[in-house]
Enzyme design. Sequence first.
Site, short mmCIF file in Angstrom:
data_model
loop_
_atom_site.label_atom_id
_atom_site.label_comp_id
_atom_site.label_asym_id
_atom_site.label_seq_id
_atom_site.Cartn_x
_atom_site.Cartn_y
_atom_site.Cartn_z
N TYR A 2 45.15 25.08 44.69
CA TYR A 2 45.38 26.44 45.18
C TYR A 2 46.87 26.75 45.13
O TYR A 2 47.68 25.90 45.51
CB TYR A 2 44.87 26.60 46.62
CG TYR A 2 43.76 27.62 46.68
CD1 TYR A 2 44.03 28.96 46.41
CD2 TYR A 2 42.46 27.25 46.95
CE1 TYR A 2 43.02 29.90 46.41
CE2 TYR A 2 41.44 28.19 46.95
CZ TYR A 2 41.72 29.51 46.68
OH TYR A 2 40.72 30.44 46.67
N GLU A 54 48.29 30.31 45.76
CA GLU A 54 48.56 31.73 46.02
C GLU A 54 50.05 31.93 46.28
O GLU A 54 50.70 31.12 46.93
CB GLU A 54 47.76 32.21 47.22
CG GLU A 54 46.32 32.51 46.86
CD GLU A 54 45.49 32.91 48.06
OE1 GLU A 54 44.90 31.99 48.65
OE2 GLU A 54 45.44 34.10 48.39
N ASP A 56 48.28 49.37 27.67
CA ASP A 56 47.31 48.27 27.73
C ASP A 56 47.08 47.80 26.29
O ASP A 56 46.34 48.42 25.54
CB ASP A 56 46.02 48.81 28.36
CG ASP A 56 44.92 47.77 28.42
OD1 ASP A 56 45.09 46.67 27.88
OD2 ASP A 56 43.86 48.09 29.01
N THR A 64 45.17 41.34 27.58
CA THR A 64 44.36 40.14 27.71
C THR A 64 45.04 39.08 26.86
O THR A 64 45.90 39.39 26.03
CB THR A 64 42.93 40.34 27.15
OG1 THR A 64 43.04 40.69 25.77
CG2 THR A 64 42.18 41.42 27.89
N LYS A 89 41.98 37.97 23.03
CA LYS A 89 41.50 38.77 21.89
C LYS A 89 42.35 38.41 20.67
O LYS A 89 42.38 37.25 20.31
CB LYS A 89 41.50 40.24 22.26
CG LYS A 89 40.54 40.53 23.42
CD LYS A 89 40.46 41.99 23.81
CE LYS A 89 39.53 42.16 25.01
NZ LYS A 89 39.50 43.56 25.50
N ARG A 108 40.67 32.98 28.01
CA ARG A 108 40.32 34.25 28.66
C ARG A 108 41.31 34.48 29.80
O ARG A 108 41.43 33.63 30.69
CB ARG A 108 38.92 34.19 29.26
CG ARG A 108 37.83 33.90 28.29
CD ARG A 108 36.50 34.33 28.84
NE ARG A 108 36.37 35.76 28.66
CZ ARG A 108 36.07 36.33 27.49
NH1 ARG A 108 35.84 35.60 26.43
NH2 ARG A 108 35.99 37.63 27.39
C1 LIG Z 1 39.11 44.07 26.70
C2 LIG Z 1 39.94 45.08 27.35
C3 LIG Z 1 40.19 45.04 28.73
C4 LIG Z 1 39.45 44.12 29.68
O1 LIG Z 1 39.63 42.79 29.51
P1 LIG Z 1 38.75 41.74 30.38
O2 LIG Z 1 39.49 40.47 30.17
O3 LIG Z 1 37.38 41.77 29.79
O4 LIG Z 1 38.77 42.18 31.79
C5 LIG Z 1 41.07 45.95 29.26
N1 LIG Z 1 41.66 46.88 28.49
C6 LIG Z 1 41.42 46.97 27.17
C7 LIG Z 1 42.11 48.04 26.36
C8 LIG Z 1 40.55 46.10 26.54
O5 LIG Z 1 40.29 46.21 25.25
#
Ligand SMILES: *Cc1c(COP(=O)(O)O)cnc(C)c1O
Length: 491
Positions: free
Chosen positions: A79, A81, A256, A285, A288, A294
Site C-alpha cells: 500500500y 497512498e 486526452d 492511457t 494503447k 493497462r
Molecule cells: C480508451 C480511452 C479512455 C479510457 O481508458 P480506460 O483505460 O479504458 O479507462 C479515455 N479516453 C480516451 C480518449 C480513450 O480512447
Amino acid sequence: MTADPVTASSAAPGAEYADTASAAYQAALQVIESVEPRIAAATRKELADQRDSLKLIASENYASPAVLLTMGTWLSDKYAEGTIGHRFYAGCQNVDVVESVAAEHARELFGAPYAYAQPHSGIDANLVAFWAILATRVEAPGLAELGAKHVNDLSEADWESLRNKLGNQRLLGMSLDAGGHLTHGFRPNISGKMFHQRSYGTDPETGLLDYDKLAAAAREFKPLILVGGYSAYPRRVNFAKLREIADEVGATLMVDMAHFAGLVAGKVFTGDENPVPFAHVTTTTTHKSLRGPRGGLVLAQPEYSDAVDKGCPMVLGGPLSHVMAAKAVALAEARQPSFQAYAQRVADNAKSLAEGFLKRGARLVTGGTDNHIVLLDVTSFGLTGRQAESALLDAGVVTNRNSIPADPNGAWYTSGIRFGTPALTTRGFGAAEFDRVAELVVDVLNNTQPTQASSGPSKAKYTLADGTAERIHAASAEMLAANPLYPGLTL
Ligand SMILES: *Cc1c(COP(=O)(O)O)cnc(C)c1O
C-alpha cells in the site's frame, strides 16, 4: 537499430530474452494451475486466440514480455497512498523508486514539466485531471457538504446543486459521433454529470474537424475546460490552434491522448500535432498505441501540478505499484529508437490499409487517415456496423463497430467499423500485409448479406456466404504464421 522488444526479430537483445521469458511463463502457469486450473487454461487459451486472430482493435496492442512480467510481482502487495516521499503508509521506499522512475521516463519521453504515474486507467487519469482543473481554477468547491451521501444516491437535483457549488462549470469536448470519448462530458459518464457539456464536431462534407465552428462554440459557450483528443477520429489535430482558442476564451486546454500517445512518444506527431507543449493538462492511457501495461498517466504544466499530485486521495486510493513499475519499463522501451521506427510503421500501415480499402471501392470517414485509425463506413455494403463486426469476427478478424458522423443506425448498431494498426504492426505486419488485410475485409463484407428477422428487418442478423470464413481464416493464418506473436514463447 535495436531489436523490437515484442517481435524480437532475429537480433539481440529481444531474441536473447525470448527463451527466458518463455521459461518464466511456463513456471508461472504451473504455479497458477496448482491453485485454479481454469485460470491457467483461460490464460493459455487467450494467448492462442490472440496468436490466431487478426487483431485490428484500434485501442489494443501487445505489450512486451518485459512489461508483462513486471506486473506479476510482490510490488502488488504494497500500500502506498500519497505521493513520492510523502505516503500515508510506512515502508514505501521501493515504491518511491518505482513511481519516481516511471514519472521521470514520462517527463523525458514527452517533454513534460510534470508527470503523475498513479492513475489506474484512462478514465481515472481524466477524473484526476478534471478535479485538478476544478481545484486550481474554482474557488471553494464545497464538496464536503455533500460528503454524507454516496455519489450513487445523488439525484438529478443533487447533481444540479453540486454543479452550482462548483460554479456551474462548463466543458466543451468532441462529440461522440465525431470520435470523442465518453469521459469528455457524456451523460452515462460522471463527466457528463459534473459539467454542463457541449460538443464540437466535424464538417458534414469532409468529416474533418471544423476549427472555425469549434472556435465559435467556445466563444459562445465559454467553457472552463476545452477537451481535445478522441477515440475514433482518423486524423491528426492541430493542438496549437486548440490552445489559441482556449486562450481566447479563458479555458484550460486538456488533451486526452489515450489513443495516440504512441505516435507522440514515437515522434510521428511533432510541432503543432504534439499536444504536450500546448495543453495545460494532458492525460493518456499507457496500454494503447503506447504499448505498455493497462493504466493511465497525467502530464501537467507547473500551475496544475500541485493539484494533479493530489489525485490520491481526491480520486484515487492506493496506487498499483506493480503497474507503475510496468509503466516505467514500457516508457523506457518507448524512449528507444526502435519505438520511433515502430510508431512510424503504425502510421504508414494505416495509410496502406486505407488505400487498400479505397482502391477496392469502400468509403472511409474523412476519405482516409493520417494517424493509426481507419474508420470504414459499411452502409455501402448494405450492412450495419453490428452485422459487419459479427461477420468479420466469424472470419477471425477482430474489430469493433463504431458510430460514424450523423449515424443512420444510432450508437448501438452503428454504421462504421473502426480499424487500428498498432497491434498487428507490433507483430511485424508491413504495408503489403495491411493491403492484404483490406482485401480480406472487403471480401468478407461483400459476402455478408443482412437477413430479415421474423419481426421485420434486423440490424443484427446476417448470413456469411458458404466458404468465406474458411477462405479468410486460411489467408490470415499464413500472414499470422509469418509474423508470430511472442516468438520463442511456448507454454
Ligand atoms: C480508451 C480511452 C479512455 C479510457 O481508458 P480506460 O483505460 O479504458 O479507462 C479515455 N479516453 C480516451 C480518449 C480513450 O480512447
